[in-house]
Design a protein around this motif. Structure first.
Motif, PDB file in Angstrom:
ATOM      1  N   HIS A 323       0.791  -1.228   0.000  1.00 39.90           N
ATOM      2  CA  HIS A 323       0.000   0.000   0.000  1.00 39.90           C
ATOM      3  C   HIS A 323       0.826   1.283   0.000  1.00 39.90           C
ATOM      4  CE1 HIS A 323      -3.888  -2.028   0.830  1.00 39.90           C
ATOM      5  NE2 HIS A 323      -3.131  -2.902   1.458  1.00 39.90           N
ATOM      6  N   PHE A 324       2.073   1.221   0.414  1.00 43.53           N
ATOM      7  CA  PHE A 324       2.831   2.441   0.668  1.00 43.53           C
ATOM      8  C   PHE A 324       3.003   3.292  -0.580  1.00 43.53           C
ATOM      9  CE2 PHE A 324       6.010   5.125   2.656  1.00 43.53           C
ATOM     10  CZ  PHE A 324       5.628   5.088   3.996  1.00 43.53           C
ATOM     11  N   ASP A 325       3.268   2.663  -1.725  1.00 42.64           N
ATOM     12  CA  ASP A 325       3.440   3.432  -2.963  1.00 42.64           C
ATOM     13  C   ASP A 325       2.217   4.288  -3.270  1.00 42.64           C
ATOM     14  OD1 ASP A 325       6.043   2.916  -4.066  1.00 42.64           O
ATOM     15  OD2 ASP A 325       5.413   0.851  -4.373  1.00 42.64           O
ATOM     16  N   SER A 326       1.035   3.755  -3.034  1.00 39.27           N
ATOM     17  CA  SER A 326      -0.186   4.486  -3.361  1.00 39.27           C
ATOM     18  C   SER A 326      -0.362   5.712  -2.471  1.00 39.27           C
ATOM     19  CB  SER A 326      -1.409   3.575  -3.244  1.00 39.27           C
ATOM     20  OG  SER A 326      -1.674   3.241  -1.889  1.00 39.27           O
ATOM     21  N   TRP A 327       0.175   5.658  -1.251  1.00 38.27           N
ATOM     22  CA  TRP A 327       0.021   6.787  -0.331  1.00 38.27           C
ATOM     23  C   TRP A 327       0.865   7.991  -0.729  1.00 38.27           C
ATOM     24  CZ3 TRP A 327       0.632   3.156   4.492  1.00 38.27           C
ATOM     25  CH2 TRP A 327      -0.528   2.397   4.626  1.00 38.27           C
ATOM     26  N   LEU A 328       1.769   7.789  -1.682  1.00 34.78           N
ATOM     27  CA  LEU A 328       2.568   8.903  -2.191  1.00 34.78           C
ATOM     28  C   LEU A 328       1.808   9.706  -3.243  1.00 34.78           C
ATOM     29  CD1 LEU A 328       5.926   6.984  -2.652  1.00 34.78           C
ATOM     30  CD2 LEU A 328       5.455   8.675  -0.874  1.00 34.78           C
ATOM     31  N   LYS A 329       0.656   9.202  -3.691  1.00 38.55           N
ATOM     32  CA  LYS A 329      -0.077   9.827  -4.792  1.00 38.55           C
ATOM     33  C   LYS A 329      -1.243  10.649  -4.254  1.00 38.55           C
ATOM     34  CE  LYS A 329       1.014   5.764  -7.600  1.00 38.55           C
ATOM     35  NZ  LYS A 329       0.455   4.592  -8.304  1.00 38.55           N
ATOM     36  N   PRO A 330      -1.306  11.943  -4.597  1.00 35.78           N
ATOM     37  CA  PRO A 330      -2.390  12.797  -4.101  1.00 35.78           C
ATOM     38  C   PRO A 330      -3.777  12.268  -4.427  1.00 35.78           C
ATOM     39  CG  PRO A 330      -0.682  14.128  -5.141  1.00 35.78           C
ATOM     40  CD  PRO A 330      -0.346  12.693  -5.424  1.00 35.78           C
ATOM     41  N   GLU A 331      -3.910  11.602  -5.593  1.00 37.09           N
ATOM     42  CA  GLU A 331      -5.235  11.132  -6.004  1.00 37.09           C
ATOM     43  C   GLU A 331      -5.764  10.023  -5.088  1.00 37.09           C
ATOM     44  OE1 GLU A 331      -2.191   9.233  -8.909  1.00 37.09           O
ATOM     45  OE2 GLU A 331      -2.495  11.143  -7.852  1.00 37.09           O
ATOM     46  N   THR A 332      -4.891   9.431  -4.279  1.00 33.89           N
ATOM     47  CA  THR A 332      -5.343   8.416  -3.329  1.00 33.89           C
ATOM     48  C   THR A 332      -6.221   9.012  -2.237  1.00 33.89           C
ATOM     49  OG1 THR A 332      -3.234   7.280  -3.715  1.00 33.89           O
ATOM     50  CG2 THR A 332      -4.564   6.496  -1.883  1.00 33.89           C
ATOM     51  N   GLY A 333      -6.053  10.316  -2.003  1.00 35.16           N
ATOM     52  CA  GLY A 333      -6.874  11.006  -1.006  1.00 35.16           C
ATOM     53  C   GLY A 333      -6.480  10.725   0.432  1.00 35.16           C
ATOM     54  N   VAL A 334      -5.219  10.329   0.651  1.00 33.67           N
ATOM     55  CA  VAL A 334      -4.780  10.018   2.007  1.00 33.67           C
ATOM     56  C   VAL A 334      -4.612  11.296   2.827  1.00 33.67           C
ATOM     57  CG1 VAL A 334      -2.933   9.046   3.420  1.00 33.67           C
ATOM     58  CG2 VAL A 334      -3.603   7.917   1.309  1.00 33.67           C
ATOM     59  N   ILE A 335      -5.251  11.326   3.982  1.00 35.70           N
ATOM     60  CA  ILE A 335      -4.952  12.351   4.976  1.00 35.70           C
ATOM     61  C   ILE A 335      -4.033  11.733   6.022  1.00 35.70           C
ATOM     62  CG2 ILE A 335      -5.884  13.911   6.732  1.00 35.70           C
ATOM     63  CD1 ILE A 335      -6.588  14.687   3.847  1.00 35.70           C
ATOM     64  N   LYS A 336      -4.485  10.655   6.639  1.00 33.59           N
ATOM     65  CA  LYS A 336      -3.643   9.925   7.591  1.00 33.59           C
ATOM     66  C   LYS A 336      -3.900   8.431   7.419  1.00 33.59           C
ATOM     67  CE  LYS A 336      -1.203  11.221  10.051  1.00 33.59           C
ATOM     68  NZ  LYS A 336       0.282  11.343   9.949  1.00 33.59           N
ATOM     69  N   ALA A 337      -2.801   7.694   7.101  1.00 31.80           N
ATOM     70  CA  ALA A 337      -2.868   6.238   7.044  1.00 31.80           C
ATOM     71  C   ALA A 337      -2.419   5.685   8.382  1.00 31.80           C
ATOM     72  CB  ALA A 337      -1.979   5.708   5.917  1.00 31.80           C
ATOM     73  N   MET A 338      -3.084   4.614   8.821  1.00 31.47           N
ATOM     74  CA  MET A 338      -2.805   4.028  10.128  1.00 31.47           C
ATOM     75  C   MET A 338      -2.559   2.532   9.977  1.00 31.47           C
ATOM     76  SD  MET A 338      -2.596   5.058  13.360  1.00 31.47           S
ATOM     77  CE  MET A 338      -3.580   6.566  13.392  1.00 31.47           C
ATOM     78  N   LEU A 339      -1.471   2.058  10.586  1.00 30.87           N
ATOM     79  CA  LEU A 339      -1.182   0.636  10.644  1.00 30.87           C
ATOM     80  C   LEU A 339      -1.703   0.066  11.954  1.00 30.87           C
ATOM     81  CD1 LEU A 339       2.557   0.601   9.430  1.00 30.87           C
ATOM     82  CD2 LEU A 339       0.465   0.702   8.058  1.00 30.87           C
ATOM     83  N   THR A 340      -2.329  -1.109  11.901  1.00 31.92           N
ATOM     84  CA  THR A 340      -2.885  -1.724  13.097  1.00 31.92           C
ATOM     85  C   THR A 340      -2.155  -3.027  13.414  1.00 31.92           C
ATOM     86  OG1 THR A 340      -4.559  -3.062  11.977  1.00 31.92           O
ATOM     87  CG2 THR A 340      -5.131  -0.776  12.471  1.00 31.92           C
ATOM     88  N   LEU A 341      -1.974  -3.281  14.707  1.00 32.70           N
ATOM     89  CA  LEU A 341      -1.343  -4.514  15.152  1.00 32.70           C
ATOM     90  C   LEU A 341      -2.269  -5.336  16.013  1.00 32.70           C
ATOM     91  CD1 LEU A 341       1.112  -2.373  14.684  1.00 32.70           C
ATOM     92  CD2 LEU A 341       2.450  -4.145  15.803  1.00 32.70           C
ATOM     93  N   SER A 342      -3.473  -4.813  16.297  1.00 26.44           N
ATOM     94  CA  SER A 342      -4.423  -5.568  17.099  1.00 26.44           C
ATOM     95  C   SER A 342      -5.811  -4.973  16.909  1.00 26.44           C
ATOM     96  CB  SER A 342      -4.048  -5.529  18.576  1.00 26.44           C
ATOM     97  OG  SER A 342      -4.036  -4.205  19.054  1.00 26.44           O
TER      98      SER A 342
END
Length: 342
Positions: A323-342
């Protein structure tokens, strides 16, 4: 334990590492990671554009963690506490730290930048860097560090209800600065080149106005129109763009304050007579202070800040490479991505 290592720009790998020893030194805590926020530093490191950075590195400094064990003398947290992590470690009490500037000590080591960070299941940490809440979720606690950067910038500028504020750069840091400027009572306007980001700020943050910047230029008149014909008394630049930073002198009212919270890894210049004519104050804002963390936790707990809209993307942390590559693209619309471990 599982850990995500950035071996080189563009290359993440999930590794199995030995878990940290639970034989803690005095003042330490052993914590379990539940949430990891992805920030601009992580994106720059992945792209190979982060200054003061070496590979391989375990990233991650926007964290929501659980205390599993505490060492001798720890009093600020206990087993079971949910905490945010203040990632600015000072292993030497240099002159700045002695004066209370723990955010910019000469020997500072930022967790996840200068040393391995929180993209792993467990780690040990001096407990003094943990900030607990009995109310906030792990998602909210992982956002505290993000918010603290904008909070510190607003506090540096000593914004009050008598100020008018323009924030340049509608990323998470700029959005955070907007929220704290508004909380201080200042009329606050967001400026950016991305209309979708401006729309998000209008809808979810409730900024008093927006100005879309065409490329790196904006007319002084369009900004004055937002402030009853005047220029803002405070301009906070969160872009890290040298052209934007140079333009702040045009956008700021006489006797105003400029805060550079975005980092440009190089030189930029401005017209010195113009700087003197307006008697401007220019200041940098780096990281944040323990008091900023406490202020933010208190404000979220008291519903003065709503973090609900911030997290737009969430994945299991071992799936980061997909997923990380897509978060570099403005069109993805990412404000804040969060990784979960539980």
């Amino acid at each position: 334990m599982k850990a995500i290592i950035l071996n080189e720009p563009g290359q993440f790998k999930v590794n199995e590492l030995m878990p940290p020893s639970d034989q803690l030194e005095a003042g330490e805590a052993l914590v379990k990671v539940h949430r990891i926020g992805i920030c601009g530093t992580d994106l720059h490191a992945y792209s190979g554009k982060q200054p003061f950075f070496t590979y391989p590195r375990i990233l991650g400094h926007e964290l929501g963690v659980e205390v599993l064990k505490v060492g001798k003398g720890v009093e600020n947290v206990k087993v079971g506490d949910k905490c945010s992590v203040e990632p600015y470690f000072n292993k030497r009490e240099d002159h700045a730290v002695q004066r209370g500037f723990t955010n910019c000590g000469e020997n500072i080591s930022v967790f996840g930048v200068h040393e391995d960070g929180g993209m792993r299941e467990y780690f040990r940490i001096p407990a003094k860097y943990l900030h607990t809440s009995k109310i906030l979720s792990y998602d909210q606690l992982a956002l505290v560090e993000t918010l603290s950067i904008g909070c510190h910038a607003v506090n540096r500028a000593k914004v009050t209800g008598e100020d008018t504020v323009a924030v340049i750069g509608a990323g998470p840091i700029g959005m955070g600065a907007c929220q704290f400027a508004m909380a201080a009572g200042a009329r606050t306007v967001m400026m950016d080149i991305n209309q979708n980001r401006l729309d998000f700020c209008q809808k979810h943050i409730g900024v008093d106005g927006t100005v879309r910047v065409a490329e790196v230029e904006v007319t002084e008149a369009s900004l004055r129109a937002q402030f009853d014909g005047n220029l803002p008394t405070v301009v906070i630049d969160a872009t890290g763009n040298k052209h934007s930073m140079s333009n702040t002198l045009t956008f700021t009212a006489a006797a105003g304050r400029i805060v550079f919270v975005g980092l440009f890894p190089g030189d930029f210049s401005f017209h010195d007579p113009f700087f003197h004519k307006k008697e401007l104050t220019i200041m940098a804002s780096r990281n944040s202070l323990p008091s900023d963390f406490e202020q933010i936790i208190n404000m979220i707990e008291n519903r003065q800040i709503d973090t609900t809209p911030w997290i737009t993307h969430k994945i299991v942390f071992t799936d980061i490479a997909n997923h990380f590559d897509s978060w570099l693209k403005p069109e993805t619309g990412v404000i804040k991505a969060m990784l979960t471990l539980s």
